[in-house]
Design an enzyme around this catalytic site. Structure first.
Site, PDB file in Angstrom:
ATOM      1  N   ASN A 197     -71.273-176.438  80.618  1.00 47.46           N
ATOM      2  CA  ASN A 197     -71.899-175.353  79.801  1.00 47.46           C
ATOM      3  C   ASN A 197     -71.188-175.603  78.412  1.00 47.46           C
ATOM      4  OD1 ASN A 197     -73.619-173.479  78.391  1.00 47.46           O
ATOM      5  ND2 ASN A 197     -73.778-172.050  80.091  1.00 47.46           N
ATOM      6  N   ASP A 198     -70.301-174.797  78.315  1.00 48.59           N
ATOM      7  CA  ASP A 198     -69.537-174.856  76.879  1.00 48.59           C
ATOM      8  C   ASP A 198     -69.104-176.313  76.301  1.00 48.59           C
ATOM      9  OD1 ASP A 198     -69.788-171.905  76.937  1.00 48.59           O
ATOM     10  OD2 ASP A 198     -68.153-171.739  77.928  1.00 48.59           O
ATOM     11  N   VAL A 199     -68.620-177.144  77.365  1.00 47.20           N
ATOM     12  CA  VAL A 199     -68.272-178.216  76.827  1.00 47.20           C
ATOM     13  C   VAL A 199     -69.512-179.197  76.353  1.00 47.20           C
ATOM     14  CG1 VAL A 199     -65.946-178.180  78.460  1.00 47.20           C
ATOM     15  CG2 VAL A 199     -68.256-179.399  79.179  1.00 47.20           C
ATOM     16  N   ALA A 251     -67.948-168.832  78.384  1.00 41.74           N
ATOM     17  CA  ALA A 251     -67.542-168.208  77.293  1.00 41.74           C
ATOM     18  C   ALA A 251     -68.336-166.952  76.711  1.00 41.74           C
ATOM     19  CB  ALA A 251     -67.288-169.185  76.179  1.00 41.74           C
TER      20      ALA A 251
END
Lengths: 478, 98
Positions: free
Chosen positions: A398-400, A439
């Site tokens: 997700n965040d990456v 996050a």
């Protein structure tokens, strides 16, 4: 030479051998070809040092406590290593990060116990267990670091194991933590001048509590850095307590790990574009202003249509993340990849340096599933390739892959290097639900025009895609 | 007992060693290496055994026992976990490369 002197030299020689084996072992572990023998070399070193310690003059004391102490020693080693051995063998590959955290915490606790033993001994029986000022100082510093590593790692373990809410924050938390840290340092400093049992107890209580408080506000996304940092902490604590005991093996092994661990922590923090102090002292996700609203909507896709996209594609890049680990989907994903390779498609795996909960976590899981090295690419190598890629499959990451890191200055992850998945012609995101990543930030990728959401558990999604692919084959044949 | 300045040299040299031996590690080995270095500080067990061996009061025995218990867990657990990780690398290498 009498028997005692002979034993002394034998024990010292075995410690020397252990130190050499540790350094060579770590060295071998830093190359894929020799890595496996590296841990075995280090293991032999540990075995030799542990057995030799039973012959150490301070263990074979021949006083009235010797038998009790030896019995306690054998019991402690037996029970604990049996428990650790079995749990380490049984645990699923995906749960490795929290096991490393747990074992690391135990090491920190052990170092703290050595410090406690030395300080209590000197406070209650100064005639037998006197310490120099330097020894007391290092015993205190080692105990402080070891205590933080102990309770901090246990909190990290509980968080990763899902026993505890991800974050725990209240206003003024940093001030409270700062106060606890200063109290621990103050009590420690007091011990250097005045060795007193009450102060020793207070010092340990505050230090242990500080480890808990320090780790509570740190979110799951930062756990890899934190575990690595505590690993370095334990190393340093062991080295300092080694000085207190005058034990060179502890000093060397502890310092080597402390230095290597610090370097590893910095490499990881750099990969996330965050400084170590940033990880520890800023509340991830709560900093920055309100995030910019993302226009558009998430567009779902059925497995059948996703399989058709894959069927037509020539080049497919798979981006795994923590979700793949949770779903234990690595074997199924590899099976899906093999199906694609069989149909003459180029398949590659793109690994973000901090995907998962430990650096290289995804590499370990893919290796477990049997994915060959040459299909796995690092971020810097694969990023230019997304432009020529027909379909990118994001599974549990997700965040990456969140382009917000490049576009939105108010975002807490702004500046973090990401995988440029959004440049692919078509993106398929396999995800269980609509929730945000660790996050807690909305992912702009999911709203992009070229992105479709396949809502399913990783294993189930891979299964359905494989079935649909086979269906297209037989359907196209008639 | 090691004199202060010798200890200082020891710390310095060992720190350089630790820094040098892992400065060129491929990302793929970061996790096993972290786990492996986690095992190496399991040597704390030796220190805890000596602390317990020196114990003359019940308090010291309790503290020493806790130290030995925790240290043994660090060493044994660290070894098993690291070996399992590295074992997978070996098998995948045989199939993959070459």
């Amino acid at each position: 030479m009498d028997k005692a002197t002979l034993l002394y030299y034998a024990v010292q020689a075995s410690y020397f051998a252990a130190a050499v084996l540790f350094i060579l072992g770590i060295k071998r572990m830093s190359s894929p070809v020799t890595a496996r023998s590296g841990i075995q070399w280090a293991g032999i070193g540990m075995l030799v040092a542990t057995i030799a310690t039973f012959l150490h003059g301070k263990v074979l004391t021949h006083n009235e406590h010797m038998m009790t102490n030896l019995l306690l020693m054998v019991l402690g080693i037996g029970i604990s290593s049996a428990f650790a051995w079995i749990s380490g063998k049984k645990v699923a590959m995906t749960d490795m990060p929290q096991m490393v955290a747990l074992y690391n915490g135990m090491g920190g606790g052990s170092a703290a116990a050595i410090g406690a033993s030395a300080l209590i001994g000197a406070a209650t029986h100064p005639e037998h267990h006197a310490l120099t000022a330097a020894q007391t100082t290092l015993a205190v510093i080692g105990a402080l670091i070891g205590s933080i590593s102990f309770t901090g790692s246990l909190i990290a373990f509980a968080k990763l194991q899902g026993w505890m809410d991800k974050t725990f924050r209240f206003s003024g938390q940093q001030a409270v933590n700062g106060l606890f840290f200063l109290s621990a340092v103050g009590l420690g400093a007091a011990l250097v001048f005045q060795l007193d049992t009450t102060i020793v107890i207070a010092f340990f209580a505050v230090s242990l509590l500080f480890g808990v408080l320090m780790t509570l506000p740190i979110g799951g996304a930062d756990m890899p850095v934190v575990i690595s940092l505590y690993n370095a902490f334990t190393g340093l604590a062991v080295a300092f307590e080694g000085y207190v005991q005058g034990n060179v093996a502890l000093i060397i092994a502890g310092t080597v790990v402390g230095a290597a661990g610090t370097l590893l922590t910095r490499l990881m923090a750099k990969a996330m574009n965050r400084s170590i102090s940033n990880v520890l002292f800023s509340n991830f996700g709560s900093s920055g202003g309100p995030a910019t609203e993302i226009a558009g909507s998430m567009k779902p896709i059925e497995a059948g249509d996703a399989a058709s996209l894959l069927y037509m594609a020539e080049k497919v890049i798979i981006v795994p993340g923590y979700g793949m680990a949770v779903a234990q989907a690595q074997h199924k994903i590899w099976e899906l990849s093999q199906q694609l390779i069989k149909r003459d498609k180029t398949v590659k795996f793109a690994i973000h340096p901090v995907a998962g909960r430990m650096p290289g976590h995804m590499n370990v899981l893919l290796a477990e599933a049997g994915v060959p090295y040459d299909l796995i690419a690092d971020m810097d190598d694969i990023n230019p390739e997304f432009g020529t890629c027909d379909v990118a499959i994001v599974i549990g990451a997700n965040d990456v892959v969140n382009p917000v890191a490049k576009t939105d200055k108010s975002s807490p992850i702004y500046g973090m290097p990401i995988l440029d998945v959004i440049n692919a012609r078509q993106v398929i995101v396999i995800k269980r639900g609509k929730g945000a990543g660790f996050a807690g930030i909305e992912n702009a990728l999911f709203y992009a025009d070229n992105c479709r959401m396949l809502y399913a558990d990783g294993q189930e999604a891979a299964n359905r895609l494989i079935a649909e692919l086979k269906g297209i084959d037989s359907g196209g044949g008639h | 007992m090691i004199s202060g300045e010798i200890a200082l040299y020891l710390f310095m040299l060992a720190a350089f060693t630790g820094h040098e031996i892992i400065s060129r590690v491929p990302v793929i080995l970061h996790t096993p290496l972290m786990s492996g270095s986690n095992f190496v500080h399991g040597i704390v067990l030796v220190g805890a055994m000596i602390a317990l061996g020196e114990a003359t009061t019940v308090t010291q025995q309790v503290i020493g026992f806790i130290g030995v218990f925790l240290g043994a867990g660090n060493a044994a657990g660290g070894y098993v976990v690291t070996e399992r990780m590295l074992e997978m690398f070996k098998s995948s290498k045989k199939e993959g490369a070459k």
